[in-house]
Design a protein around this motif. Sequence first.
Motif, PDB file in Angstrom:
ATOM      1  N   VAL A 169       3.529   5.774  -3.833  1.00  0.00           N
ATOM      2  CA  VAL A 169       4.706   6.362  -4.467  1.00  0.00           C
ATOM      3  C   VAL A 169       4.720   6.098  -5.977  1.00  0.00           C
ATOM      4  O   VAL A 169       5.039   6.975  -6.764  1.00  0.00           O
ATOM      5  N   VAL A 170       4.356   4.877  -6.371  1.00  0.00           N
ATOM      6  CA  VAL A 170       4.403   4.472  -7.774  1.00  0.00           C
ATOM      7  C   VAL A 170       2.977   4.286  -8.281  1.00  0.00           C
ATOM      8  O   VAL A 170       2.300   3.340  -7.888  1.00  0.00           O
ATOM      9  N   PRO A 171       2.498   5.165  -9.154  1.00  0.00           N
ATOM     10  CA  PRO A 171       1.139   5.005  -9.673  1.00  0.00           C
ATOM     11  C   PRO A 171       1.067   3.891 -10.725  1.00  0.00           C
ATOM     12  O   PRO A 171       1.896   3.825 -11.638  1.00  0.00           O
ATOM     13  N   LEU A 172       0.111   3.007 -10.575  1.00  0.00           N
ATOM     14  CA  LEU A 172      -0.108   1.917 -11.529  1.00  0.00           C
ATOM     15  C   LEU A 172      -1.570   1.912 -11.949  1.00  0.00           C
ATOM     16  O   LEU A 172      -2.441   2.468 -11.270  1.00  0.00           O
ATOM     17  N   SER A 173      -1.865   1.246 -13.054  1.00  0.00           N
ATOM     18  CA  SER A 173      -3.248   1.127 -13.505  1.00  0.00           C
ATOM     19  C   SER A 173      -4.009   0.152 -12.604  1.00  0.00           C
ATOM     20  O   SER A 173      -3.431  -0.524 -11.759  1.00  0.00           O
ATOM     21  N   GLY A 174      -5.307   0.057 -12.821  1.00  0.00           N
ATOM     22  CA  GLY A 174      -6.146  -0.785 -11.959  1.00  0.00           C
ATOM     23  C   GLY A 174      -5.776  -2.245 -11.993  1.00  0.00           C
ATOM     24  O   GLY A 174      -5.688  -2.914 -10.956  1.00  0.00           O
TER      25      GLY A 174
ATOM     26  N   THR B 153       0.832  -1.202   0.000  1.00  0.00           N
ATOM     27  CA  THR B 153       0.000   0.000   0.000  1.00  0.00           C
ATOM     28  C   THR B 153       0.869   1.256   0.000  1.00  0.00           C
ATOM     29  O   THR B 153       0.571   2.220  -0.714  1.00  0.00           O
ATOM     30  N   TYR B 154       1.943   1.238   0.756  1.00  0.00           N
ATOM     31  CA  TYR B 154       2.847   2.392   0.795  1.00  0.00           C
ATOM     32  C   TYR B 154       3.514   2.596  -0.566  1.00  0.00           C
ATOM     33  O   TYR B 154       3.634   3.719  -1.037  1.00  0.00           O
ATOM     34  N   VAL B 155       3.948   1.518  -1.183  1.00  0.00           N
ATOM     35  CA  VAL B 155       4.599   1.619  -2.491  1.00  0.00           C
ATOM     36  C   VAL B 155       3.612   2.108  -3.538  1.00  0.00           C
ATOM     37  O   VAL B 155       3.977   2.873  -4.440  1.00  0.00           O
ATOM     38  N   MET B 156       2.358   1.720  -3.411  1.00  0.00           N
ATOM     39  CA  MET B 156       1.338   2.165  -4.378  1.00  0.00           C
ATOM     40  C   MET B 156       1.105   3.668  -4.293  1.00  0.00           C
ATOM     41  O   MET B 156       0.696   4.289  -5.273  1.00  0.00           O
TER      42      MET B 156
ATOM     43  N   PHE C  21      -2.745  -6.954  -9.545  1.00  0.00           N
ATOM     44  CA  PHE C  21      -1.658  -7.915  -9.720  1.00  0.00           C
ATOM     45  C   PHE C  21      -0.561  -7.690  -8.679  1.00  0.00           C
ATOM     46  O   PHE C  21      -0.007  -8.647  -8.131  1.00  0.00           O
ATOM     47  N   TYR C  22      -0.245  -6.435  -8.388  1.00  0.00           N
ATOM     48  CA  TYR C  22       0.803  -6.125  -7.418  1.00  0.00           C
ATOM     49  C   TYR C  22       0.398  -6.561  -6.010  1.00  0.00           C
ATOM     50  O   TYR C  22       1.218  -7.095  -5.270  1.00  0.00           O
TER      51      TYR C  22
END
Length: 104
Positions: free
Chosen positions: A38-43, A33-36, A48-49
């Motif tokens: 910082v790094v924006p990813l698609s849905g 959750t913390y990394v998300m 998957f992450y």
Amino acid sequence: MYKNPKNTKQEIKLFAFYLLDIGIVGAMLFIATYVMKVVPLSGGMTIFYYVLSAAFGIFLCAKTPNHPIDRNLSILMYLMRMDNNKYHSIDIQDINIVRRDEKI
């Protein structure tokens, strides 16, 4: 009623999972959750992450057949703290015994 543990290193089990295992998987999801943030990813990649992080947390909780007492997390910590300046010799007799037992 509740039973007193036999020693202080007794693992606490909640339902079907150990408390430490739940904490490790929860910590991996918290880090994800913390990394998300910082790094924006698609849905789709976000899902998957999270699944990948949970699977890695489960891997860290697993115990190997060669060392059934410790979890993979402990084994990785031992490897990181290992002193690489020491030399550990390998007995040639042990290697020869293994080679004789192998079938070619």
